[in-house]
Design a protein around this motif. Structure first.
Motif: not given
Length: 149
Positions: A23-24, A26-28, A30-31, A57, A61, A65, A96
């Motif tokens: 997880l980065d 941006e992904t954290i 965004g979700f 996170a 999420q 995942l 992240p």
């Protein structure tokens, strides 16, 4: 694992590895912006002053995942992985840059007394970070069918 597993294939103590994911930030964010819009999930600066002391996170999420990993790379259950209730824990935050791995263990196997074509397998799914620290635990009773025919 490519072949389908049925109730009679599961044994208490059996373990399955389901690979992993990372997880980065941006992904954290965004979700979280879509599904769990709390500042400690969406805003790195605000997260510093939160309980988490930094961006974390959403547990949901990590749960989603982890489920994806179980479906893609975990045991292939005949009829699909059908949950029938369980307990979730998030013992530590996911950050992240974390690289997570997923595994599960069979805790119990019980044939149904009223429906002979099925039973329940209790699985304990764990997601760990790159340091071996558990970030997610899901103990779930799963409906599993007997082998057809």
């Amino acid at each position: 694992m490519s072949h389908l597993l049925y109730l009679e294939d599961f044994l208490v103590g059996q373990r399955f590895d389901a690979g992993g994911f990372s997880l980065d930030a941006e992904t954290i964010t965004g979700f979280a912006s879509q599904y769990d819009p709390q500042p400690f999930h969406t805003d790195e600066q605000a997260a510093k002053d939160s309980f988490f002391g930094g961006l974390a996170a959403s547990g949901w999420q990590v749960a989603c995942l982890t489920m994806k990993q179980m479906i893609v790379a975990g045991p292939k259950v005949g009829g699909g992985q059908i949950g029938a209730g369980g307990e979730i824990r998030w013992p530590r935050p996911t950050r992240p840059g974390d690289v997570l791995t997923v595994s599960c263990e069979v805790l119990d196997v019980k044939p149904s007394r009223s429906k002979p074509d099925r039973g329940f397998v209790t699985l304990r799914t764990e997601t760990k970070n790159q340091n071996g620290e558990t970030v997610y635990v899901f103990t779930c009773q799963t409906l599993v069918f007997r082998r057809p025919g």
